[in-house]
Design a protein around this motif. Structure first.
Motif, mmCIF file in Angstrom:
data_model
loop_
_atom_site.group_PDB
_atom_site.id
_atom_site.type_symbol
_atom_site.label_atom_id
_atom_site.label_comp_id
_atom_site.label_asym_id
_atom_site.label_seq_id
_atom_site.Cartn_x
_atom_site.Cartn_y
_atom_site.Cartn_z
ATOM 1 N N VAL A 1 1.143 -8.629 14.136
ATOM 2 C CA VAL A 1 0.835 -8.388 12.646
ATOM 3 C C VAL A 1 0.076 -7.752 11.716
ATOM 4 O O VAL A 1 0.820 -6.325 11.995
ATOM 5 C CB VAL A 1 -1.275 -8.666 13.382
ATOM 6 N N THR A 2 0.288 -8.034 10.191
ATOM 7 C CA THR A 2 0.532 -7.499 9.021
ATOM 8 C C THR A 2 -0.887 -7.678 8.610
ATOM 9 O O THR A 2 -0.776 -8.747 8.480
ATOM 10 C CB THR A 2 1.309 -7.557 8.393
ATOM 11 N N LEU A 3 -1.228 -6.396 8.280
ATOM 12 C CA LEU A 3 -2.283 -6.305 7.020
ATOM 13 C C LEU A 3 -1.716 -5.801 5.808
ATOM 14 O O LEU A 3 -1.652 -4.606 5.633
ATOM 15 C CB LEU A 3 -3.298 -6.817 7.564
ATOM 16 N N SER A 4 -1.612 -6.062 4.836
ATOM 17 C CA SER A 4 -0.902 -5.950 3.409
ATOM 18 C C SER A 4 -1.979 -5.775 2.360
ATOM 19 O O SER A 4 -2.755 -6.629 2.386
ATOM 20 C CB SER A 4 0.066 -6.362 3.168
ATOM 21 N N PHE A 5 -2.321 -4.227 1.850
ATOM 22 C CA PHE A 5 -3.381 -4.279 1.271
ATOM 23 C C PHE A 5 -2.742 -4.538 -0.556
ATOM 24 O O PHE A 5 -1.634 -3.721 -0.721
ATOM 25 C CB PHE A 5 -4.906 -2.733 1.243
ATOM 26 N N PHE A 6 -3.544 -4.509 -1.774
ATOM 27 C CA PHE A 6 -2.807 -4.116 -2.486
ATOM 28 C C PHE A 6 -3.656 -3.662 -3.767
ATOM 29 O O PHE A 6 -5.054 -4.785 -4.220
ATOM 30 C CB PHE A 6 -1.950 -5.671 -3.466
ATOM 31 N N PHE B 1 1.395 -17.236 10.804
ATOM 32 C CA PHE B 1 -0.106 -17.158 10.760
ATOM 33 C C PHE B 1 -0.482 -16.913 9.716
ATOM 34 O O PHE B 1 -0.242 -15.582 9.439
ATOM 35 C CB PHE B 1 -1.138 -17.554 11.989
ATOM 36 N N TRP B 2 -0.762 -17.219 8.472
ATOM 37 C CA TRP B 2 -1.232 -15.775 7.165
ATOM 38 C C TRP B 2 -2.855 -16.268 6.426
ATOM 39 O O TRP B 2 -3.254 -17.897 6.856
ATOM 40 C CB TRP B 2 0.349 -16.177 6.040
ATOM 41 N N LYS B 3 -3.334 -15.642 5.633
ATOM 42 C CA LYS B 3 -4.557 -15.842 4.752
ATOM 43 C C LYS B 3 -4.190 -14.830 4.189
ATOM 44 O O LYS B 3 -3.860 -13.582 4.325
ATOM 45 C CB LYS B 3 -5.463 -15.376 5.658
ATOM 46 N N LEU B 4 -4.710 -15.403 2.805
ATOM 47 C CA LEU B 4 -4.517 -14.650 1.175
ATOM 48 C C LEU B 4 -6.329 -14.416 1.560
ATOM 49 O O LEU B 4 -6.948 -14.813 1.876
ATOM 50 C CB LEU B 4 -4.198 -15.474 -0.110
ATOM 51 N N LEU C 1 -2.568 -11.018 5.417
ATOM 52 C CA LEU C 1 -2.763 -11.073 6.611
ATOM 53 C C LEU C 1 -1.260 -11.837 6.772
ATOM 54 O O LEU C 1 -1.617 -13.265 6.782
ATOM 55 C CB LEU C 1 -3.935 -11.536 7.443
ATOM 56 N N ALA C 2 -0.927 -11.303 8.093
ATOM 57 C CA ALA C 2 0.435 -11.869 8.705
ATOM 58 C C ALA C 2 0.647 -12.678 10.328
ATOM 59 O O ALA C 2 1.311 -11.181 9.926
ATOM 60 C CB ALA C 2 1.793 -12.411 7.331
ATOM 61 N N THR D 1 1.107 -1.983 4.004
ATOM 62 C CA THR D 1 0.877 -2.020 5.011
ATOM 63 C C THR D 1 0.806 -1.711 6.566
ATOM 64 O O THR D 1 1.594 -0.479 6.402
ATOM 65 C CB THR D 1 1.648 -3.032 4.965
ATOM 66 N N VAL D 2 -0.023 -2.313 7.152
ATOM 67 C CA VAL D 2 -0.822 -2.057 8.315
ATOM 68 C C VAL D 2 0.379 -2.420 9.563
ATOM 69 O O VAL D 2 0.254 -3.781 9.525
ATOM 70 C CB VAL D 2 -2.148 -1.516 8.868
ATOM 71 N N PHE D 3 1.269 -2.351 10.602
ATOM 72 C CA PHE D 3 2.048 -2.916 11.420
ATOM 73 C C PHE D 3 1.241 -2.950 12.709
ATOM 74 O O PHE D 3 1.143 -1.462 13.528
ATOM 75 C CB PHE D 3 2.889 -2.616 11.613
#
Length: 239
Positions: free
Chosen positions: A10-15, A45-48, A69-70, A99-101
């Motif tokens: 699962v990745t959570l990427s912040f911008f 699965f993904w979410k903005l 999130l993806a 991005t945290v994995f």
């Protein structure tokens, strides 16, 4: 890893975006990025998500910070795909990105009617991330957000937490909290005491949420910086 089973990542990427034009672009992409994300190869699965002001734990939107999130079938795919396509467009526009994995360890509940996370068959030791997601019933919005400042203050003062943020798909109604801890013990100590424990009891007793999900993850790795450094560096210093 037992057998040949590949562990979901699962990745959570912040911008972070600076300046009005970049922030307008990021806001518009809350709708405009949906089709490119849906067409991204190997994405599950993904979410903005947008974020709240401060550290995110407020109902007031922060127009500078957004997250994606993806879920992915494995770590190499996650590493590759979060640097290409729509992710690359975000990276190129942002002044900072991180991005945290993550490897799912436990998950219960539902998110948009789905169970998006596939817990690994073996438990992992070391740093953990906690994610909660809830659809808040409109009738209790005032009571819910009335408790948030005390919880935010408490987590902000906790010396163990390495990273914390509140994000969400829809302001006020859809809330996601995400935090990273050095150990399960540190995470549990926070969750079972003070304003957070009181809020959890109220959730159960009064039925605040229409839908809720609670998940824990092993922290696999990260890429990029947030506030000029990797948030995981704090875990390494503590070790």
């Amino acid at each position: 890893m037992p057998g040949n089973k590949v562990t979901q990542i699962v990745t959570l990427s912040f911008f972070r975006f600076a300046g009005p034009l970049a922030r307008i672009w990021a806001f518009v992409m809350m709708g405009g990025a949906r089709l490119p994300l849906a067409r991204t190869k190997h994405i599950g699965f993904w979410k903005l998500c947008g974020s709240g002001t401060g550290e995110g734990f407020t109902p007031v939107p922060n127009t500078a910070v957004y997250a994606i999130l993806a879920t992915w079938p494995d770590a190499p795919t996650a590493q590759r795909q979060t640097q290409t396509g729509i992710f690359a467009r975000y990276i190129n526009r942002a002044t900072e990105n991180w991005t945290v994995f993550l490897q799912p360890q436990t998950s219960r509940g539902a998110w948009s009617g789905q169970s998006p996370f596939e817990p690994a068959q073996t438990a992992a030791s070391g740093p953990l991330a906690a994610l909660t997601r809830a659809t808040i019933k409109p009738g209790i919005l005032t009571r819910f957000w009335g408790r948030v400042p005390n919880i935010s203050k408490m987590i902000g003062q906790d010396p163990n937490v390495a990273f914390k943020i509140g994000i969400g798909e829809v302001p006020m109604l859809h809330q996601v909290t995400f935090s990273i801890w050095p150990s399960e013990q540190a995470m549990a100590q926070f969750a079972r005491t003070g304003p957070h424990a009181d809020a959890i009891r109220a959730v159960r007793d009064e039925g605040w949420f229409r839908e809720e999900l609670y998940a824990r993850f092993a922290v696999h790795s990260d890429r990029g910086t947030w506030n000029g450094t990797s948030p995981l560096a704090k875990l390494q210093e503590a070790a």
